[in-house]
Design a protein around this motif. Structure first.
Motif, short mmCIF file in Angstrom:
data_model
loop_
_atom_site.label_atom_id
_atom_site.label_comp_id
_atom_site.label_asym_id
_atom_site.label_seq_id
_atom_site.Cartn_x
_atom_site.Cartn_y
_atom_site.Cartn_z
N LEU B 5 22.28 33.05 -20.10
CA LEU B 5 22.64 31.85 -19.36
C LEU B 5 22.55 32.13 -17.86
O LEU B 5 23.35 32.89 -17.32
CB LEU B 5 24.05 31.40 -19.73
N GLU B 6 21.56 31.48 -17.23
CA GLU B 6 21.36 31.66 -15.79
C GLU B 6 22.24 30.70 -14.99
O GLU B 6 22.58 29.61 -15.47
CB GLU B 6 19.90 31.41 -15.40
N SER B 7 22.57 31.11 -13.78
CA SER B 7 23.32 30.25 -12.87
C SER B 7 23.02 30.69 -11.43
O SER B 7 22.42 31.74 -11.21
CB SER B 7 24.82 30.34 -13.15
N GLY B 8 23.45 29.86 -10.49
CA GLY B 8 23.32 30.24 -9.08
C GLY B 8 22.20 29.54 -8.33
O GLY B 8 22.07 29.70 -7.11
N LEU B 20 21.14 34.75 -7.84
CA LEU B 20 21.12 34.24 -9.21
C LEU B 20 21.84 35.22 -10.13
O LEU B 20 21.81 36.43 -9.91
CB LEU B 20 19.69 34.05 -9.69
N CYS B 22 22.62 36.03 -14.47
CA CYS B 22 22.23 35.78 -15.86
C CYS B 22 23.27 36.46 -16.74
O CYS B 22 23.36 37.69 -16.76
CB CYS B 22 20.84 36.34 -16.13
N THR B 78 25.88 41.28 -17.11
CA THR B 78 25.28 40.31 -16.20
C THR B 78 24.13 40.92 -15.41
O THR B 78 24.20 42.04 -14.93
CB THR B 78 26.34 39.76 -15.24
N THR B 119 17.35 28.43 -14.15
CA THR B 119 18.13 27.83 -13.08
C THR B 119 17.15 27.49 -11.95
O THR B 119 16.28 28.29 -11.61
CB THR B 119 19.26 28.76 -12.58
#
Lengths: 110, 125
Positions: B5-8, B20, B22, B78, B119
């Motif tokens: 799950l990617e974010s940022g 970013l 993950c 992460t 993302t």
């Protein structure tokens, strides 16, 4: 300009067999294994073929991969409407010390 | 189930920075190398960076070398991508992907599976 060369588009009718080519060089396809990824519209890429011709569990045997010299091919037999997607080849490049991808081939089922 | 799950991602001005992340689950994160791959709008996939299991060895595409830094925190499962000096051409959907390796019939075979959902990074003024 992608390091691996694929045709931008391909098409076929339901039930037909289509092939997608991927051309590289000695530093990538010529010396490394090739993988293929399927990307359905609006979704993340999914592994379709690895190690030139290995299918992950869950991938139908309608999909097959091959490699000869510095080129690889993805074949799809018994074409179905749900096969409409973008297909990309990839390989490690020893000269660039990184992964290289083809530009992707958009498959249309007529 | 293996999940990434990617974010940022977000909107950033040219010359700006973004980090970013993950988040990985469903597998022993510390046992696998990882990668970042991006896809500009309407374009093909472009490998960005890779990192080995310990974080000792890192790999970068020429297009991001010197500007991006990949790293990982195995205690938190992460993966990170620090992106500096961002340019308009860095605008893309950024995916993280698990790097798998096997020896099949004596041949070392590597592949990416699975991929996260991505993302979006937009570099614009």
């Amino acid at each position: 300009q992608s390091v691996l060369t694929q045709p931008p588009s391909a098409s076929g009718t339901p039930g037909q067999r289509v092939t997608i080519s991927c051309s590289g060089s000695n530093s990538n396809i010529g010396s490394k294994t090739v993988n293929w990824y399927q990307q359905l519209p609006g979704t993340a890429p999914k592994l379709l073929i690895y190690g030139n011709n290995q299918r992950p569990s869950g991938v139908p045997d309608r999909f097959s991969g091959s490699k000869s010299g510095t080129s690889a091919s993805l074949a799809i037999s018994g074409l179905q409407s749900e096969d409409e997607a973008d297909y990309s080849c990839a390989a490690w490049d020893d000269r660039l010390k990184g992964w290289v991808f083809g530009g992707g081939t958009k498959l249309t089922v007529l | 189930e293996v999940q990434l799950l990617e974010s940022g991602g977000g909107l950033v001005q040219p010359g700006g920075s973004l980090r970013l992340s993950c988040s990985a689950s469903g597998f022993t994160f510390s046992s696998y190398a990882m990668n970042w791959v991006r896809q500009a709008p309407g374009k093909g996939l472009e490998w960005v960076s890779g990192i080995d299991t310990s974080g000792t060895s890192t790999y970068y595409a020429d297009s991001v070398k010197g500007r991006f830094t990949i790293s990982r925190d195995n205690s938190k499962n992460t993966l990170f991508l620090q992106m500096n000096s961002l340019r308009a051409e860095d605008t893309a959907l950024y995916y993280c992907a698990k790097w798998n390796r096997l020896t099949i019939f004596g041949v070392v075979t590597d592949w990416f599976d699975p991929w996260g959902q991505g993302t979006l990074v937009t570099v614009s003024s």
